[in-house]
Motif scaffolding. Structure first.
Motif, short mmCIF file in Angstrom:
data_model
loop_
_atom_site.label_atom_id
_atom_site.label_comp_id
_atom_site.label_asym_id
_atom_site.label_seq_id
_atom_site.Cartn_x
_atom_site.Cartn_y
_atom_site.Cartn_z
N ASN A 20 0.82 -1.21 0.00
CA ASN A 20 0.00 0.00 0.00
C ASN A 20 0.86 1.26 0.00
O ASN A 20 0.56 2.23 -0.72
N ASP A 24 0.85 4.10 -2.84
CA ASP A 24 0.41 5.44 -2.44
C ASP A 24 1.52 6.47 -2.50
O ASP A 24 1.28 7.63 -2.90
N GLN A 25 2.71 6.09 -2.12
CA GLN A 25 3.81 7.05 -2.00
C GLN A 25 4.69 7.14 -3.25
O GLN A 25 5.32 8.18 -3.48
N TYR A 28 1.31 5.99 -7.51
CA TYR A 28 0.17 6.85 -7.83
C TYR A 28 0.62 8.30 -8.08
O TYR A 28 0.13 8.93 -9.04
N TYR A 100 -7.12 1.64 -9.85
CA TYR A 100 -6.80 3.07 -9.82
C TYR A 100 -7.04 3.68 -11.21
O TYR A 100 -7.59 4.78 -11.32
#
Length: 243
Positions: A20, A24-25, A28, A100
């Motif tokens: 994750n 996320d870091q 994305y 996503y």
């Protein structure tokens, strides 16, 4: 590169994070900023191939991120007293990226696998992720390095390029052609197209939780036995410190 966030195994730098946090870091934000990024999902088989093939090793080292897809890599990191936080399965990363892309109406290109598998992948994506734009698709049983074909992929301007050509072809294709693109998350996904197409089933969650997905796949696909031997050879080299 902050080396504190990486673990080196056989001279390959694995990012040390959770799935994750990785998405996320790292991924994305790059998608949002339309940057280019090369992701390698590495298991013991890839590490052993890189050990035996210096050119392929350089290809893996050229990636922006190498993620630990394989319990053998996690076990090796623990034995070396530099434990990786968790296994990051490439199939799960691909599915998260598709979700996503669906949410943000991004475009995807699907390259590789057998012709009927590739077509089934596109149909399944259209079914599960209707907001994704299919930039294009092509099975892997053709000359994927033909300049005319590569130009066609470049012109499709995809946000994500999933390459299922198997090792070492998928990583080599990305390294060879990524400079021709202006943007895109490039990811070698191995047999993940077969999973998405329903041709191969992932292990039940209980098997995955026990880190026995490799055994489940071996039971279902006995022809993978040769690949399992590579895992054992890899672990033997780690234990004997012959890496």
């Amino acid at each position: 590169m902050n080396l504190n966030n990486y673990v080196s195994i056989m001279d390959i730098e694995f990012i040390n994070t959770t799935k994750n946090n990785f998405l996320d870091q790292e991924i994305y934000p790059r998608l949002n900023q339309q940057e280019k990024c090369f992701i390698v999902t590495a298991n013991p088989e890839i590490l052993m191939k890189a050990r035996e093939d210096a050119v392929y090793k350089q290809t893996i080292q050229s990636a922006d991120f190498v993620i630990p897809d394989g319990i053998g890599v996690i076990m090796a990191s623990k034995y070396m007293n530099t434990p990786l936080q968790e296994r990051i399965p490439g199939t799960e990363v691909m599915m998260d990226l598709l979700a996503y892309a669906n949410e943000h109406r991004l475009s995807c290109y699907f390259l590789g696998a057998k012709d009927f598998v590739n077509e089934k992948v596109v149909l399944e994506v259209e079914k599960q992720f209707p907001n994704i734009e299919i930039a294009g698709n092509q099975h892997g049983y053709t000359d994927v390095d033909d300049p005319t074909f590569v130009e066609k992929v470049v012109k499709s301007n995809p946000d994500l390029i999933f390459v299922a050509l198997g090792l070492p072809r998928q990583e080599q294709w990305v390294e060879k052609h990524i400079d021709q693109f202006n943007k895109g998350i490039f990811m070698g996904v191995g047999g993940s197209f077969d999973v998405l197409a329903g041709e191969v089933k992932r292990a039940p969650k209980a098997w995955i939780k026990l880190n026995l997905e490799w055994l489940y796949r071996l039971v279902k696909q006995p022809l993978r036995l040769k690949r399992v031997f590579k895992i054992f050879e890899f672990m033997a080299r780690v234990i004997l410190k012959r890496i």
